[in-house]
Motif scaffolding. Structure first.
Motif, mmCIF file in Angstrom:
data_model
loop_
_atom_site.group_PDB
_atom_site.id
_atom_site.type_symbol
_atom_site.label_atom_id
_atom_site.label_comp_id
_atom_site.label_asym_id
_atom_site.label_seq_id
_atom_site.Cartn_x
_atom_site.Cartn_y
_atom_site.Cartn_z
ATOM 1 N N ARG A 147 0.881 -1.262 0.052
ATOM 2 C CA ARG A 147 0.110 0.010 0.049
ATOM 3 C C ARG A 147 0.904 1.267 -0.003
ATOM 4 O O ARG A 147 0.605 2.274 -0.735
ATOM 5 C CB ARG A 147 -0.759 0.006 1.187
ATOM 6 C CG ARG A 147 -2.111 -0.835 0.992
ATOM 7 C CD ARG A 147 -2.716 -0.994 2.442
ATOM 8 N NE ARG A 147 -4.181 -1.821 2.274
ATOM 9 C CZ ARG A 147 -4.830 -2.293 3.115
ATOM 10 N NH1 ARG A 147 -4.125 -2.453 4.465
ATOM 11 N NH2 ARG A 147 -5.767 -2.930 2.749
ATOM 12 N N GLU A 148 1.879 1.262 0.666
ATOM 13 C CA GLU A 148 2.955 2.494 0.717
ATOM 14 C C GLU A 148 3.562 2.539 -0.492
ATOM 15 O O GLU A 148 3.689 3.829 -1.057
ATOM 16 C CB GLU A 148 4.022 2.179 1.777
ATOM 17 C CG GLU A 148 4.982 3.330 2.046
ATOM 18 C CD GLU A 148 5.927 2.928 3.227
ATOM 19 O OE1 GLU A 148 5.527 2.552 4.168
ATOM 20 O OE2 GLU A 148 7.331 3.413 2.816
ATOM 21 N N GLU A 153 0.929 4.620 -2.645
ATOM 22 C CA GLU A 153 0.772 5.667 -2.367
ATOM 23 C C GLU A 153 1.998 6.740 -2.682
ATOM 24 O O GLU A 153 1.902 7.802 -3.042
ATOM 25 C CB GLU A 153 0.770 5.761 -0.588
ATOM 26 C CG GLU A 153 -0.332 5.465 0.088
ATOM 27 C CD GLU A 153 0.012 5.195 1.528
ATOM 28 O OE1 GLU A 153 -0.997 4.662 2.252
ATOM 29 O OE2 GLU A 153 0.927 5.223 1.987
ATOM 30 N N ARG A 154 3.114 5.975 -3.276
ATOM 31 C CA ARG A 154 4.403 6.672 -3.465
ATOM 32 C C ARG A 154 4.168 6.605 -5.146
ATOM 33 O O ARG A 154 5.270 7.194 -5.811
ATOM 34 C CB ARG A 154 5.551 6.176 -3.016
ATOM 35 C CG ARG A 154 5.633 6.197 -1.359
ATOM 36 C CD ARG A 154 6.528 5.302 -0.843
ATOM 37 N NE ARG A 154 7.896 5.438 -1.340
ATOM 38 C CZ ARG A 154 9.326 4.923 -0.229
ATOM 39 N NH1 ARG A 154 8.887 4.144 0.573
ATOM 40 N NH2 ARG A 154 10.366 5.290 -0.707
#
Ligand SMILES: Nc1ncnc2c1ncn2[C@@H]1O[C@H](COP(=O)(O)OP(=O)(O)OP(=O)(O)O)[C@@H](O)[C@H]1O
Ligand SMILES: O=P(O)(O)OC[C@@]1(O)O[C@H](CO)[C@@H](O)[C@@H]1O
Length: 312
Positions: A207-208, A211-212
């Motif tokens: 998920r990170e 987001e990036r």
């Protein structure tokens, strides 16, 4: 048509020994050479399953010529860009109990002119392609943002981009907004700077990356299968293999199967897992064909147990 780019291809030498004893001369039981490199393997798996593909590789010296001969002998459409540095050899030493020791050469440096030449070729080959797949380590001296820069060009040309990379090259590529990234568990942990010990850790790390900038994250987890995290949510799948032969190239087969099945949701994840498991049942870095792939062993879970540990 799916174009793959392997800036740092290899001759994969797989050597079977009774026991590896460092510091001594060991006579091997058998040895084989396969064309190698992550993008090369994706194209090999796609071709074996009759999915149109072109492999763009660098090729240097007699070993580079052998790499191209092997690929052409397998019927792969290869566009080899001549470079001054010798194409590397990567050695995999396999012991009967399944212990695998892999030694990957760094590869030879690419000049700026050589890198520009490869970039020009892969951008030409990608015109009209459905996917451009940039994979593997970078030769010494190649900027870490090369995949990110190529991603911007491919995306502007309407070609979807998949990236299988590690370290700074993966992080830079994520920031360029690729449609898909395929880290393994170690690459995922390195990218977020913390351990990935459970399914939940893998999902949070994926998920990170989204987001990036990454569109979809297909995170491979070795024997624990793979996690797919995208705009439609989280799906995990497993495809157990009773007697693994070789995991070399399994991630490349997973990625190839996922792309071949449309790269969307659970059906594509299931196909990727079937190809990955089939690759693990084969020796060395052999890529699976239709007769090797079993879909009945695949289990898909759209409500995964995020607490399940990934550490045996
Ligand atoms: N021991 C195993 N048993 C069953 N399936 C496996 C095993 N190892 C790998 N796989 C399958 O192969 C896929 C990719 O494995 P892995 O996570 O090791 O990828 P990788 O490190 O990118 O591999 P490589 O870089 O060698 O291509 C897994 O998602 C899984 O489907
Ligand atoms: O050094 P890299 O580019 O990270 O990995 C290269 C390599 O290990 O990857 C393939 C398996 O995925 C092999 O064919 C090849 O030897």
């Amino acid at each position: 048509m799916i174009v793959t780019l392997t800036l740092n291809p290899s001759l994969d030498r797989t050597i079977d020994v009774d026991r590896l004893v460092t510091g001594t001369m060991t006579r091997a039981r058998s040895a084989r050479i396969d064309p190698g490199g992550k993008g090369v393997n994706v194209s090999r798996a796609l071709l074996a399953n009759r999915v149109p593909t072109v492999a763009v590789v660098t090729s240097g010296g007699a070993d580079g010529e052998q790499l191209v001969r092997l690929l052409e002998g397998d019927g792969i459409a290869v566009h080899a860009v001549p470079v001054a540095g010798r194409t590397r050899s990567n050695v995999t030493i396999v012991e009967p109990d399944g212990v695998v020791t892999k030694l990957n050469e760094p590869g030879e440096p690419l000049s700026r002119a050589e890198l520009d030449a490869v970039a020009g070729v892969v951008l030409d080959e990608a015109e009209g392609a459905s996917w451009a797949v940039t994979c593997g380590s970078l030769p010494p001296g190649v900027p870490d943002d090369i995949y990110a820069r190529l991603c911007a060009f491919f995306t502007s040309a309407g070609v979807r981009v998949a990236v299988d990379a590690s370290g700074p090259a993966l992080l830079a590529a994520v920031g360029a907004g690729p449609h898909l990234v395929k880290p393994n568990r170690e690459e995922l942990a390195e990218a977020v700077g913390r351990p990935v010990a459970s399914v939940g850790d893998a999902v949070e790390a994926a998920r990170e990356l989204r987001e990036r900038g990454a569109g979809t994250v297909l995170a491979s987890l070795g024997a624990d299968g793979a996690v797919l995290v995208g705009e439609d949510g989280v799906t995990i799948g497993t495809a157990p293999v009773a007697e693994p032969r070789s995991t070399v190239g399994a991630g490349d087969a997973l990625l190839a199967g996922f792309l071949a099945a449309g790269a969307d949701g659970a059906p594509a994840l299931a196909e990727g897992l079937a190809w990955g498991a089939a690759a693990v049942r084969l020796p060395a870095s052999r890529m699976p064909g239709p007769d090797d792939i079993r879909r009945d062993i695949v289990r898909i879970d759209t409500r995964p147990d995020l607490g399940r540990s990934l550490i045996a």
